[in-house]
Design an enzyme around this catalytic site. Sequence first.
Site, mmCIF file in Angstrom:
data_model
loop_
_atom_site.group_PDB
_atom_site.id
_atom_site.type_symbol
_atom_site.label_atom_id
_atom_site.label_comp_id
_atom_site.label_asym_id
_atom_site.label_seq_id
_atom_site.Cartn_x
_atom_site.Cartn_y
_atom_site.Cartn_z
ATOM 1 N N LYS A 77 10.912 -28.300 -28.213
ATOM 2 C CA LYS A 77 9.616 -28.510 -27.546
ATOM 3 C C LYS A 77 8.477 -27.652 -28.115
ATOM 4 C CE LYS A 77 10.783 -30.164 -22.918
ATOM 5 N NZ LYS A 77 10.641 -29.896 -21.485
ATOM 6 N N GLY A 105 10.058 -19.221 -17.705
ATOM 7 C CA GLY A 105 10.405 -19.881 -18.967
ATOM 8 C C GLY A 105 9.436 -21.030 -19.233
ATOM 9 N N ASP A 117 5.212 -32.620 -18.430
ATOM 10 C CA ASP A 117 6.094 -31.953 -17.452
ATOM 11 C C ASP A 117 5.328 -31.443 -16.218
ATOM 12 O OD1 ASP A 117 8.551 -32.301 -18.688
ATOM 13 O OD2 ASP A 117 8.440 -30.417 -19.805
ATOM 14 N N TYR A 120 18.078 -30.857 -11.340
ATOM 15 C CA TYR A 120 18.514 -32.126 -10.734
ATOM 16 C C TYR A 120 20.002 -32.385 -10.947
ATOM 17 C CZ TYR A 120 17.300 -33.657 -15.465
ATOM 18 O OH TYR A 120 17.177 -33.757 -16.831
HETATM 19 P P1 NAP Z 1 13.998 -21.315 -20.066
HETATM 20 O O1 NAP Z 1 12.723 -21.404 -20.818
HETATM 21 O O2 NAP Z 1 15.241 -20.887 -20.753
HETATM 22 O O3 NAP Z 1 13.737 -20.285 -18.822
HETATM 23 C C1 NAP Z 1 14.792 -19.929 -17.968
HETATM 24 C C2 NAP Z 1 14.271 -19.070 -16.817
HETATM 25 O O4 NAP Z 1 15.385 -18.816 -15.936
HETATM 26 C C3 NAP Z 1 13.745 -17.691 -17.225
HETATM 27 O O5 NAP Z 1 12.714 -17.316 -16.340
HETATM 28 C C4 NAP Z 1 14.979 -16.793 -17.035
HETATM 29 O O6 NAP Z 1 14.666 -15.452 -16.748
HETATM 30 C C5 NAP Z 1 15.569 -17.411 -15.785
HETATM 31 N N1 NAP Z 1 16.999 -17.140 -15.670
HETATM 32 C C6 NAP Z 1 18.007 -17.768 -16.309
HETATM 33 N N2 NAP Z 1 19.189 -17.259 -15.927
HETATM 34 C C7 NAP Z 1 18.912 -16.276 -15.034
HETATM 35 C C8 NAP Z 1 19.707 -15.373 -14.273
HETATM 36 N N3 NAP Z 1 21.046 -15.379 -14.360
HETATM 37 N N4 NAP Z 1 19.091 -14.502 -13.437
HETATM 38 C C9 NAP Z 1 17.748 -14.471 -13.337
HETATM 39 N N5 NAP Z 1 16.921 -15.314 -14.027
HETATM 40 C C10 NAP Z 1 17.509 -16.190 -14.868
HETATM 41 O O7 NAP Z 1 14.365 -22.707 -19.364
HETATM 42 P P2 NAP Z 1 13.349 -23.867 -18.906
HETATM 43 O O8 NAP Z 1 13.198 -24.833 -19.995
HETATM 44 O O9 NAP Z 1 12.161 -23.225 -18.312
HETATM 45 O O10 NAP Z 1 14.233 -24.598 -17.762
HETATM 46 C C11 NAP Z 1 14.503 -23.965 -16.548
HETATM 47 C C12 NAP Z 1 15.134 -24.928 -15.565
HETATM 48 O O11 NAP Z 1 14.241 -25.997 -15.283
HETATM 49 C C13 NAP Z 1 16.429 -25.582 -16.067
HETATM 50 O O12 NAP Z 1 17.347 -25.634 -15.003
HETATM 51 C C14 NAP Z 1 15.992 -26.981 -16.450
HETATM 52 O O13 NAP Z 1 17.038 -27.919 -16.322
HETATM 53 C C15 NAP Z 1 14.903 -27.241 -15.424
HETATM 54 N N6 NAP Z 1 13.939 -28.252 -15.876
HETATM 55 C C16 NAP Z 1 13.832 -29.392 -15.148
HETATM 56 C C17 NAP Z 1 12.937 -30.368 -15.535
HETATM 57 C C18 NAP Z 1 12.827 -31.628 -14.723
HETATM 58 O O14 NAP Z 1 12.315 -32.627 -15.252
HETATM 59 N N7 NAP Z 1 13.250 -31.631 -13.482
HETATM 60 C C19 NAP Z 1 12.137 -30.180 -16.678
HETATM 61 C C20 NAP Z 1 12.267 -28.973 -17.397
HETATM 62 C C21 NAP Z 1 13.180 -28.017 -16.987
HETATM 63 P P3 NAP Z 1 14.372 -14.391 -17.946
HETATM 64 O O15 NAP Z 1 12.950 -14.664 -18.355
HETATM 65 O O16 NAP Z 1 14.562 -13.088 -17.305
HETATM 66 O O17 NAP Z 1 15.359 -14.691 -19.029
#
Ligand code: NAP
Length: 281
Positions: free
Chosen positions: A66, A129, A102, A222
């Site tokens: 992305k 994130g 998004d 989801y």
């Molecule tokens: P990302 O950029 O990797 O960010 C992950 C986030 O989660 C960071 O803030 C990270 O904290 C935190 N995190 C992960 N594991 C953790 C833990 N064990 N304890 C505390 N914080 C934790 O991922 P992303 O792309 O933003 O996606 C995040 C979520 O959104 C995923 O579940 C994804 O499936 C969902 N999502 C859904 C849609 C939709 O269409 N519904 C679209 C996009 C994403 P740190 O900064 O401290 O590492």
Amino acid sequence: MNKLYGLIGHPVGHSMSPLMHNDAFRQLGINGHYHAFDVREEKLSEAVNAMRVLNVTGFNVTIPHKVAIMNYLDEIDEEAKMIGAVNTVVNIEGHLIGYNTDGRGYLTSLLRLLKKPLKDSNILVIGAGGAARAVVIAMATHGVAELTITNRTREKAVMIQNHCKKIRQDINVIPLDNAKKIADKYDIIINTTSIGMSPNIDAIPFPIENIKQKAILSDLIYNPLKTKWLELGEKKGLTIHNGVGMFVEQGVLAFQKWTNQKPNSERMTEVVIEKLGGSTC
Ligand code: NAP
């Protein structure tokens, strides 16, 4: 002529986008086909060029491309630039334009659920994130009463705060422990972390206890359709909102950019939920 659409990411095997978009093509009588292309990081540049050369009309971009894809596009929409990531590309005769649907997709799905105007609501975003960035920018652009980010790694939340200064100067960043203590001030609490996502389905991102009864718990996840966090919130009588709406609405917006036609989002939701094996919330 049959037009080709697609998705590039790695892995893409579990993506629901092909099912959702191909069904929408059939429903609207559009002669199109959507295919998921598994593209490794080192092959991104070649893959983007292939999309251009093979005249793929439009495509989505998912993890891990992305951000990196922005280097290979001819034009990037302002909102995508602001978010710092592209999830949708339109190919106009070899000229590739990147968008990010998004944040708006999330907002569309959330607005449907609200009893109180978003402009009067205090929002807490958990996580910092890529998804959080899209959500925070959508919220800041739309306008909300108070916007707060909390994240395990504070620096990442501060980065979003600084990045959004052009839209809104007063976004707060607070430690998770503080957010937990004052949880009852928030009308909408949004989990943008992956905590609770399959296979770690028993984990929750934030305690439910101090959250007020009228609050909305919104989880971008989801899979599962109802995370443990949403399950606990529902038991407490809170309104819950899962990530299916965001997924479908980002797809609706992409589809419209590619075809100038509006697919039926209810039908798309049914297709996705059936694939995930459940009912929505
Ligand atoms: P990302 O950029 O990797 O960010 C992950 C986030 O989660 C960071 O803030 C990270 O904290 C935190 N995190 C992960 N594991 C953790 C833990 N064990 N304890 C505390 N914080 C934790 O991922 P992303 O792309 O933003 O996606 C995040 C979520 O959104 C995923 O579940 C994804 O499936 C969902 N999502 C859904 C849609 C939709 O269409 N519904 C679209 C996009 C994403 P740190 O900064 O401290 O590492």
